[in-house]
Design a protein around this motif. Structure first.
Motif, PDB file in Angstrom:
ATOM      1  N   VAL A   3       0.847  -1.189   0.000  1.00 46.79           N
ATOM      2  CA  VAL A   3       0.000   0.000   0.000  1.00 46.79           C
ATOM      3  C   VAL A   3       0.886   1.244   0.000  1.00 46.79           C
ATOM      4  O   VAL A   3       1.791   1.379   0.823  1.00 46.79           O
ATOM      5  N   LEU A   4       0.635   2.143  -0.928  1.00 45.25           N
ATOM      6  CA  LEU A   4       1.315   3.436  -0.985  1.00 45.25           C
ATOM      7  C   LEU A   4       0.289   4.505  -0.656  1.00 45.25           C
ATOM      8  O   LEU A   4      -0.688   4.679  -1.390  1.00 45.25           O
ATOM      9  N   LEU A   5       0.500   5.223   0.447  1.00 50.20           N
ATOM     10  CA  LEU A   5      -0.471   6.195   0.905  1.00 50.20           C
ATOM     11  C   LEU A   5       0.102   7.601   0.859  1.00 50.20           C
ATOM     12  O   LEU A   5       0.939   7.966   1.685  1.00 50.20           O
ATOM     13  N   PRO A   6      -0.299   8.433  -0.113  1.00 45.64           N
ATOM     14  CA  PRO A   6       0.057   9.855  -0.058  1.00 45.64           C
ATOM     15  C   PRO A   6      -0.752  10.517   1.062  1.00 45.64           C
ATOM     16  O   PRO A   6      -1.979  10.599   0.978  1.00 45.64           O
ATOM     17  N   LEU A   7      -0.067  10.959   2.106  1.00 45.48           N
ATOM     18  CA  LEU A   7      -0.757  11.490   3.275  1.00 45.48           C
ATOM     19  C   LEU A   7      -0.621  13.008   3.275  1.00 45.48           C
ATOM     20  O   LEU A   7       0.233  13.590   3.941  1.00 45.48           O
ATOM     21  N   TYR A   8      -1.480  13.654   2.492  1.00 47.16           N
ATOM     22  CA  TYR A   8      -1.377  15.094   2.281  1.00 47.16           C
ATOM     23  C   TYR A   8      -2.302  15.850   3.231  1.00 47.16           C
ATOM     24  O   TYR A   8      -3.246  16.528   2.809  1.00 47.16           O
ATOM     25  N   VAL A   9      -2.041  15.718   4.503  1.00 46.38           N
ATOM     26  CA  VAL A   9      -2.810  16.445   5.510  1.00 46.38           C
ATOM     27  C   VAL A   9      -1.839  16.863   6.607  1.00 46.38           C
ATOM     28  O   VAL A   9      -0.958  16.102   6.998  1.00 46.38           O
ATOM     29  N   HIS A  10      -1.989  18.091   7.090  1.00 48.22           N
ATOM     30  CA  HIS A  10      -1.075  18.592   8.109  1.00 48.22           C
ATOM     31  C   HIS A  10      -1.293  17.843   9.423  1.00 48.22           C
ATOM     32  O   HIS A  10      -2.444  17.578   9.809  1.00 48.22           O
ATOM     33  N   PRO A  11      -0.228  17.496  10.113  1.00 47.32           N
ATOM     34  CA  PRO A  11      -0.379  16.754  11.373  1.00 47.32           C
ATOM     35  C   PRO A  11      -1.234  17.470  12.404  1.00 47.32           C
ATOM     36  O   PRO A  11      -1.897  16.815  13.221  1.00 47.32           O
ATOM     37  N   ALA A  12      -1.238  18.797  12.393  1.00 47.64           N
ATOM     38  CA  ALA A  12      -2.050  19.532  13.361  1.00 47.64           C
ATOM     39  C   ALA A  12      -3.533  19.488  13.008  1.00 47.64           C
ATOM     40  O   ALA A  12      -4.393  19.642  13.875  1.00 47.64           O
ATOM     41  N   VAL A  13      -3.838  19.277  11.736  1.00 43.04           N
ATOM     42  CA  VAL A  13      -5.229  19.247  11.290  1.00 43.04           C
ATOM     43  C   VAL A  13      -5.869  17.904  11.603  1.00 43.04           C
ATOM     44  O   VAL A  13      -7.029  17.823  12.015  1.00 43.04           O
ATOM     45  N   ASP A  14      -5.114  16.824  11.403  1.00 43.06           N
ATOM     46  CA  ASP A  14      -5.644  15.479  11.634  1.00 43.06           C
ATOM     47  C   ASP A  14      -4.561  14.616  12.272  1.00 43.06           C
ATOM     48  O   ASP A  14      -3.935  13.784  11.613  1.00 43.06           O
ATOM     49  N   PRO A  15      -4.310  14.809  13.571  1.00 42.85           N
ATOM     50  CA  PRO A  15      -3.237  14.041  14.227  1.00 42.85           C
ATOM     51  C   PRO A  15      -3.452  12.532  14.153  1.00 42.85           C
ATOM     52  O   PRO A  15      -2.481  11.771  14.038  1.00 42.85           O
ATOM     53  N   ALA A  16      -4.708  12.082  14.191  1.00 43.78           N
ATOM     54  CA  ALA A  16      -4.976  10.643  14.182  1.00 43.78           C
ATOM     55  C   ALA A  16      -4.515   9.987  12.895  1.00 43.78           C
ATOM     56  O   ALA A  16      -4.159   8.804  12.885  1.00 43.78           O
TER      57      ALA A  16
END
Length: 206
Positions: A3-16
């Motif tokens: 699985v290749l997951l582009p995780l384009y979300v700021h850690p402060a916006v969605d820490p989980a």
């Protein structure tokens, strides 16, 4: 299939979304190496054994090569295994700058390189000896795609899959011989804005 997951979300916006236990079994693409928050989560993922790739935008060969190389260099010193070269061009005239970016990454110790043209490329790109995502798009387009121009082991990133059809999408990806990729029910405009509601990650061996 990996699985290749582009995780384009700021850690402060969605820490989980950045919890290592939720990402085990996936390779995660991280954007934003200049921000301290990204440095912390990248180090945490690496310490937990989650492979990480640093994001570099090639902008279909529209970005100056110096800017691309500076981005590649920016990932050195971070706990990443390599780089994800997004929006890679596909034509033969642009393979030279892509080859330079690949060479720069390897010289910097960023040995895992993934190209993401999101479509089949000219055969010259195969000579670079790196992984290539030959499809990125929505589920309707993926079903219509014949697989022409792709090869066994290529990456496929498929978004906007209705939840009831996620299993069918995974079967089609396996049938086409994808070596890595993602099937997600998330859709545009931000299909990689965090974890999909169902992330198809293999359970790691204990």
């Amino acid at each position: 299939m990996t699985v290749l997951l582009p995780l384009y979300v700021h850690p402060a916006v969605d820490p989980a979304a950045w919890e290592p236990d939720r990402l085990r079994g996936a390779t995660v693409v991280v954007d934003g190496h200049d921000a301290p928050a990204y440095r912390r989560v990248t180090a945490r993922l690496a310490a937990a054994g989650v492979p990480v790739l640093g994001y570099v935008d090639l902008a279909r060969a529209a970005r100056p090569l110096a800017d691309v190389l500076a981005d590649v260099d920016g990932w050195t010193g971070h706990p990443v295994a390599g780089v994800f070269l997004d929006r890679t061009p596909t034509g033969p005239a642009a393979v030279g700058p892509v080859a330079l970016a690949v060479r720069a990454a390897r010289r910097a110790g960023l040995t895992e390189v993934v190209l993401n043209p999101g479509a089949p490329t000219d055969p010259l790109y195969r000579r670079l000896g790196v992984a290539i995502c030959t499809f990125e798009g929505g589920w309707p387009d993926y079903r219509r795609w014949t697989g022409a121009g792709g090869e066994l082991g290529d990456g496929h990133l498929v978004h906007s899959v209705p939840p009831a059809q996620l299993a069918a999408a995974r079967r089609l990806m396996d049938w086409r011989g994808a070596g890595f990729g993602l099937v997600t029910d998330r859709g545009l405009p931000h299909p990689y804005g965090g974890l999909p509601s169902r992330l198809d990650v293999p359970t790691p061996a204990r």
